[in-house]
Design a protein around this motif. Structure first.
Motif, mmCIF file in Angstrom:
data_model
loop_
_atom_site.group_PDB
_atom_site.id
_atom_site.type_symbol
_atom_site.label_atom_id
_atom_site.label_comp_id
_atom_site.label_asym_id
_atom_site.label_seq_id
_atom_site.Cartn_x
_atom_site.Cartn_y
_atom_site.Cartn_z
ATOM 1 N N GLY A 24 0.808 -1.225 0.000
ATOM 2 C CA GLY A 24 0.000 0.000 0.000
ATOM 3 C C GLY A 24 0.835 1.265 0.000
ATOM 4 O O GLY A 24 1.868 1.349 -0.664
ATOM 5 N N SER A 25 0.390 2.261 0.787
ATOM 6 C CA SER A 25 1.047 3.578 0.782
ATOM 7 C C SER A 25 2.480 3.481 1.294
ATOM 8 O O SER A 25 3.361 4.206 0.838
ATOM 9 C CB SER A 25 0.256 4.571 1.637
ATOM 10 O OG SER A 25 0.217 4.123 2.986
ATOM 11 N N ARG A 47 4.560 2.267 -1.559
ATOM 12 C CA ARG A 47 4.718 3.300 -2.594
ATOM 13 C C ARG A 47 5.802 4.294 -2.184
ATOM 14 O O ARG A 47 6.648 4.677 -2.988
ATOM 15 C CB ARG A 47 3.383 4.017 -2.852
ATOM 16 C CG ARG A 47 2.386 3.190 -3.667
ATOM 17 C CD ARG A 47 1.235 4.022 -4.219
ATOM 18 N NE ARG A 47 0.342 4.521 -3.188
ATOM 19 C CZ ARG A 47 -0.688 3.834 -2.692
ATOM 20 N NH1 ARG A 47 -0.946 2.608 -3.114
ATOM 21 N NH2 ARG A 47 -1.469 4.363 -1.766
ATOM 22 N N ALA A 48 5.791 4.696 -0.902
ATOM 23 C CA ALA A 48 6.799 5.649 -0.409
ATOM 24 C C ALA A 48 8.184 4.984 -0.346
ATOM 25 O O ALA A 48 9.194 5.589 -0.727
ATOM 26 C CB ALA A 48 6.387 6.162 0.962
ATOM 27 N N LEU A 54 -5.945 8.702 -6.897
ATOM 28 C CA LEU A 54 -4.758 8.655 -6.032
ATOM 29 C C LEU A 54 -4.240 10.042 -5.652
ATOM 30 O O LEU A 54 -3.521 10.195 -4.673
ATOM 31 C CB LEU A 54 -3.632 7.876 -6.735
ATOM 32 C CG LEU A 54 -3.927 6.391 -6.999
ATOM 33 C CD1 LEU A 54 -2.840 5.797 -7.889
ATOM 34 C CD2 LEU A 54 -4.020 5.606 -5.698
#
Length: 367
Positions: free
Chosen positions: A137-138, A141-142, A304
């Motif tokens: 998830g986030s 992505r980071a 997004l």
């Protein structure tokens, strides 16, 4: 009866006796009972709370939100059949286990109907506590863009997508907009560090600095209880959100409890174990619906990118999704609920009429 009739889409218009405005969130509506009704029910039903504790009726809808928008389907389908009952059944199951295993109570006092909780008022801790066992998830992505620090926690190099993390991580964010806390932006849902919380524990509604340890302990223990139970069902508990608050018990003691919901497909990621071992992620949670939305629209950046919120809201408002998309969500939610509770989920044909009848006949809350 049509499919649309089985969906409880509007849940803020029930004739429940109240002298305060009905509070409606994305999925639940809260009816604060009158002081007289609260006192009467505490006495009649023997709820283990202070005699003057404020009570509320919480009604869950079948609405589906994702990317901060509510989505609807063709054929006047204003939600997902069985979704509310599935969420409540799963949360009830975990809250009961937590209590049995001596972790902490929840805000739920009674369950008059599969879509309804009677709850006591809690003073919420202003933190959404996310517990993560896998990198996805986030966070992924980071991480894939080079970030290595999350909420003050350093992650090692060399992790791959969907990999199990070396330890369970707690990555808290703000619940609501908090003002005047040094180093914390005045915005909803921004990541914070443990040091932010320690330095300003009262601003986050903690009673004492020691309760920060208590909330982390309850979070880890709660995560472990759910994870162990899901493992028996060959399901992987990936990450989840916990919320906490304070209540006063019948003896007048203030205690930290679990609130909102726990371990549901709305607040957690749950993966199929067999598929995960085969190198494939199959979601038994809302994440599957999020992915379906990203694939459904030609420009997924709208969903997004927070700077395109107006376009996103228009997308949700102006597009009815195919019925099959919402029925896929229904199958996922009902399927995982039945696995967890170990029995068939009862889905009402006419939830609103049933709720009105039980709250009138057995609780005296409807004139």
């Amino acid at each position: 009866m049509s499919l649309a009739d089985k969906v409880l889409a509007v849940n803020n218009d029930l004739p429940i006796r109240t002298d305060k405005p009905v509070h409606s969130g994305k999925v639940r509506s809260v009816y604060w009972l009158t002081e007289a009704d609260s006192r009467r029910l505490i006495q009649e039903k023997g709820y283990p709370v202070a005699p003057d504790a404020p009570l509320a009726v919480m009604v869950i809808s079948d609405r589906i939100s994702a990317f901060d928008c509510i989505w609807t389907g063709e054929g006047n389908l204003r939600g997902v059949p069985g979704k509310g009952a599935a969420l409540n059944a799963i949360a009830n199951h975990w809250f009961k286990l937590f209590k049995e295993q001596g972790l902490a109570d929840s805000h739920i006092l009674d369950i008059p109907h599969p879509a309804v909780w009677i709850v006591q008022k809690a003073r919420p801790v202003m933190i959404e506590a996310i517990a993560r066992q896998y990198i996805t998830g986030s966070m992924w992505r980071a991480y894939s863009k080079g970030e290595r620090e999350f909420c003050g926690i350093q992650l090692p190099d060399g992790l791959s997508k969907d990999q199990k993390l070396p330890e369970l991580l707690i990555t808290p964010s703000t619940k609501g907009i908090l003002k005047g806390i040094p180093g914390v932006p005045e915005a909803d849902d921004v990541n914070i560090t443990r040091k932010n919380i320690e330095d300003n524990f009262a601003a986050f509604n903690f009673r004492s600095a020691g309760d920060i340890d208590r909330y982390e302990q309850l979070l880890k223990e709660g995560f472990d209880v759910i994870s162990a139970e899901l493992e028996k069902l060959d399901q992987v508990f990936v990450d989840t959100k916990f919320e906490f608050g304070y209540v006063t018990d019948a003896e007048g003691n203030e205690k930290l409890i679990y609130m909102d919901e726990v371990g549901t497909p709305d607040s957690s990621r749950i993966w199929d174990g067999a598929q995960y071992r085969n190198g494939e992620v199959v979601e038994n949670s809302k994440e599957g619906f999020r992915q379906a939305l990203l694939n459904h629209f030609p420009d997924p950046d709208i969903l997004l990118n927070k700077d395109r919120m107006d376009e996103r809201e228009a997308l949700a408002r102006d597009n009815e999704l195919p019925e099959s998309m919402l029925m896929d969500v229904s199958a996922t939610y009902v399927g995982i609920a039945e696995k967890i509770i170990g029995e068939k989920l009862v889905i009402s044909d006419n939830p609103k009429a049933e709720i009105v009848q039980v709250l009138r006949d057995a609780y005296g809350l409807i004139d």
